[in-house]
Design a protein around this motif. Sequence first.
Motif, short mmCIF file in Angstrom:
data_model
loop_
_atom_site.label_atom_id
_atom_site.label_comp_id
_atom_site.label_asym_id
_atom_site.label_seq_id
_atom_site.Cartn_x
_atom_site.Cartn_y
_atom_site.Cartn_z
N LEU A 64 0.83 -1.21 0.00
CA LEU A 64 0.00 0.00 0.00
C LEU A 64 0.87 1.26 0.00
CD1 LEU A 64 -2.75 -1.24 2.46
CD2 LEU A 64 -3.13 -0.56 0.08
N ARG A 65 2.00 1.23 0.73
CA ARG A 65 2.92 2.39 0.71
C ARG A 65 3.53 2.54 -0.69
NH1 ARG A 65 4.03 5.16 6.08
NH2 ARG A 65 2.96 3.76 7.49
N ARG A 66 3.84 1.40 -1.31
CA ARG A 66 4.39 1.47 -2.67
C ARG A 66 3.34 1.99 -3.65
NH1 ARG A 66 8.95 -1.09 -4.17
NH2 ARG A 66 7.96 -1.97 -6.03
N ASP A 67 2.08 1.65 -3.41
CA ASP A 67 1.00 2.20 -4.24
C ASP A 67 0.93 3.72 -4.09
OD1 ASP A 67 0.40 -0.36 -4.97
OD2 ASP A 67 -1.41 -0.53 -3.73
N MET A 68 1.14 4.22 -2.84
CA MET A 68 1.14 5.67 -2.63
C MET A 68 2.28 6.31 -3.42
SD MET A 68 -1.40 6.79 -0.97
CE MET A 68 -0.88 8.50 -0.89
N PHE B 156 14.76 -2.57 -3.64
CA PHE B 156 13.32 -2.65 -3.40
C PHE B 156 13.02 -1.84 -2.15
CE2 PHE B 156 9.53 -4.43 -1.44
CZ PHE B 156 8.65 -4.57 -2.51
N ALA B 157 12.23 -0.76 -2.31
CA ALA B 157 11.96 0.14 -1.18
C ALA B 157 10.55 -0.09 -0.65
CB ALA B 157 12.10 1.59 -1.63
N ASN B 158 10.40 0.00 0.66
CA ASN B 158 9.05 -0.05 1.23
C ASN B 158 8.36 1.31 1.06
OD1 ASN B 158 10.10 1.70 3.20
ND2 ASN B 158 10.06 0.20 4.85
N TYR B 159 9.13 2.32 0.62
CA TYR B 159 8.63 3.69 0.50
C TYR B 159 7.81 4.08 1.73
CZ TYR B 159 10.44 3.85 -4.22
OH TYR B 159 11.27 3.83 -5.31
N TRP B 160 8.45 3.90 2.87
CA TRP B 160 7.83 4.30 4.15
C TRP B 160 7.21 5.69 4.02
CZ3 TRP B 160 10.45 7.75 7.92
CH2 TRP B 160 9.62 8.02 9.04
N LEU B 161 8.02 6.65 3.57
CA LEU B 161 7.48 7.95 3.19
C LEU B 161 7.89 8.23 1.74
CD1 LEU B 161 8.25 10.28 6.26
CD2 LEU B 161 6.17 8.98 5.78
N THR B 162 6.96 8.74 0.96
CA THR B 162 7.35 9.23 -0.37
C THR B 162 7.87 10.66 -0.19
OG1 THR B 162 5.76 7.87 -1.58
CG2 THR B 162 6.54 9.87 -2.68
N ALA B 163 9.06 10.91 -0.76
CA ALA B 163 9.66 12.23 -0.67
C ALA B 163 9.85 12.80 -2.08
CB ALA B 163 11.01 12.14 0.04
N ILE B 164 9.77 14.10 -2.17
CA ILE B 164 9.98 14.76 -3.46
C ILE B 164 11.02 15.87 -3.31
CG2 ILE B 164 7.67 14.31 -4.36
CD1 ILE B 164 6.97 17.25 -3.58
N GLY C 81 13.67 19.33 -0.22
CA GLY C 81 12.92 18.07 -0.11
C GLY C 81 11.70 18.17 0.79
N LEU C 82 10.68 17.38 0.44
CA LEU C 82 9.44 17.37 1.22
C LEU C 82 8.90 15.94 1.27
CD1 LEU C 82 7.53 19.51 2.57
CD2 LEU C 82 6.17 19.40 0.47
N CYS C 83 8.49 15.50 2.47
CA CYS C 83 7.84 14.20 2.63
C CYS C 83 6.34 14.39 2.56
CB CYS C 83 8.19 13.58 3.98
SG CYS C 83 9.94 13.21 4.16
N LEU C 84 5.69 13.52 1.83
CA LEU C 84 4.24 13.65 1.60
C LEU C 84 3.47 12.55 2.32
CD1 LEU C 84 4.56 14.43 -2.20
CD2 LEU C 84 4.12 16.06 -0.34
N PRO C 85 2.17 12.76 2.55
CA PRO C 85 1.38 11.73 3.24
C PRO C 85 1.54 10.39 2.54
CG PRO C 85 0.09 13.74 3.01
CD PRO C 85 1.35 13.95 2.21
N SER C 86 1.90 9.37 3.30
CA SER C 86 2.30 8.09 2.70
C SER C 86 1.71 6.89 3.41
CB SER C 86 3.83 7.97 2.72
OG SER C 86 4.44 9.09 2.13
N GLY C 87 0.81 7.11 4.36
CA GLY C 87 0.29 6.02 5.16
C GLY C 87 -0.39 4.95 4.33
N SER C 88 -0.32 3.71 4.85
CA SER C 88 -0.97 2.60 4.16
C SER C 88 -2.49 2.68 4.31
CB SER C 88 -0.44 1.27 4.71
OG SER C 88 -0.32 1.31 6.12
N ASN C 89 -2.97 3.62 5.12
CA ASN C 89 -4.40 3.72 5.40
C ASN C 89 -5.06 4.92 4.72
OD1 ASN C 89 -2.99 5.54 6.92
ND2 ASN C 89 -3.88 5.00 8.90
#
Length: 381
Positions: A259-263, A288-296, A353-361
Motif C-alpha cells: 500500500l505504501r508502494r501504491d502511494m 526494493f523500497a518499502n517507501y515508508w514515506l514518499t519524498a519529493i 525536499g518534502l515528505c508527503l502523506p504516505s500512510g498505508s491507510n
Amino acid sequence: MNNTKIWLSSPHMGGTERNYVQEAFDTNWVAPLGPNVTGLEQDLESYLGHEAQVGALSSGTAAIHLGLVLLGVQAGDTVLCQSMTFSASANPILYQGAIPVFIDSEDDTWNLCPVALEEAIRSEIEKGKKPKAIIAVHLYGVPYQIEAIRTIADGYGIPILEDSAEALGSSYKGQKCGTFGDIGVLSFNGNKIITTSGGGAIVTPTAALKEKAIFFATQSRDAAPHYQHSEIGYNYRMSNICAGIGRGQMEVLDAHVQLRRDMHDFYVDVFKDIAAVSVFTVPNSDYFANYWLTAILVAPDAAKGIDREALRLALDQANIESRPLWKPMHLQPIFEHYSYYGSKVAETLFENGLCLPSGSNLTDNERIRIKEAVMAFFSKE
Ligand SMILES: *Cc1c(COP(=O)(O)O)cnc(C)c1O
C-alpha cells in the motif's frame, strides 16, 4: 466537503492485534516479556531470513544504543554517522560518551556517500584514531549503497551498525534490510511501517550476540540467585503487551508495504507533468523500497513563487500534513561542532525536499484531496 486532517503516516491496525493483547490479559502476561515477545521475535526472524537473530526492545533508539555497546564503543571513541537522518541515529553515540563524525549523502539513495565515508576514515586514522563503527541508514526505506559501503567497511575493518528503522520490508538484491549490518536496528514507533505503539528490535547475525543484547537489555544480571551485576545494565526490553500489537502487525506487513508502494506510484503519476518536482525513487531494480514515506524534491523558482516551503504551506492550508526532509545532523545545534565530511548534498536535499502523506491507510478521497491541492499549487502563475 470533508476537510479532516490528512496525516503523513499514522498507525494502521490490521485487526488481529487485539487478539494477541487480549490473550496477554487473559493469561496475565501483562508483565514484561512473555509469549508475544518470543512470538514477535520469531515472526521477525522468519520474515528477515538470512539466519537473522532478533531481540525485541523498547525502541529503535534503545536498539542503536545497545548496538554501539555490543560493538564495544566507549567514551572518547569516534563513530561515523550519516548526517542526513533522524537524531535518534546519532544521540546514542553521545550516550556512550563517544564522538560523532558526520558524513554527507549521495544523490542516488540519499544515504551515506562512499567517497565522503572513505575520506572521513582516512582522515580520522591520520589524526590518530580509527573510527569504531559506521552508522548507515536506509532513509525513507531506500537501501543505502550496500556493496560500496560494505567494501569500505571491510577494507578498514570497521563494523556497520545498520539503522533500518525506516526500512522493514525493503530489500537489496532480494536480501531484507536489517540483515546487512554487523548489527541491525528496527523501529516500531507509531509512525513507522508497522507499530507496536512504541518499540524496536536489534538484529544480530549470531544467537550469542542476541543473547548478549538481551542480557544488557535486562539489567545485565549475572547468573546468581540474588541480583549480581558486573556490567552496566539497561531496561530496554519490549513489553508483552506491545509485542502483541507487533504480532498482529506482522500479519499485515507485506500488505502495508504494498500500500505504501501504491502511494509512491500515486505520487509519480501526480507529478508526471510537473517539471519542478522529482519523486525520490530507487536507482535501479536491485533496490526494493518499502517507501515508508514518499519524498519529493522541488526545484525552486522565485519568479513563480515555487519552492518546497511554499508547497508545504499550501498543503497545510488544505489540512494536509507534509514535512521537510530530516535536517542534517551537522547543521543541528546539538551536533554542529563535530567534524563533517562531504559537500552540500544533504544540505541541498534538506532545502528542497518534502515528505508527503504516505500512510498505508489513506483513502481514495484523501488521494483526490492531495492531488487537487498539488494541482492548484502548481497551476498558479
Ligand atoms: C524512527 C527512527 C529511529 C528511532 O526509532 P524509535 O523507535 O523511534 O526510537 C532511528 N533512526 C531512524 C532513521 C528513524 O527513522
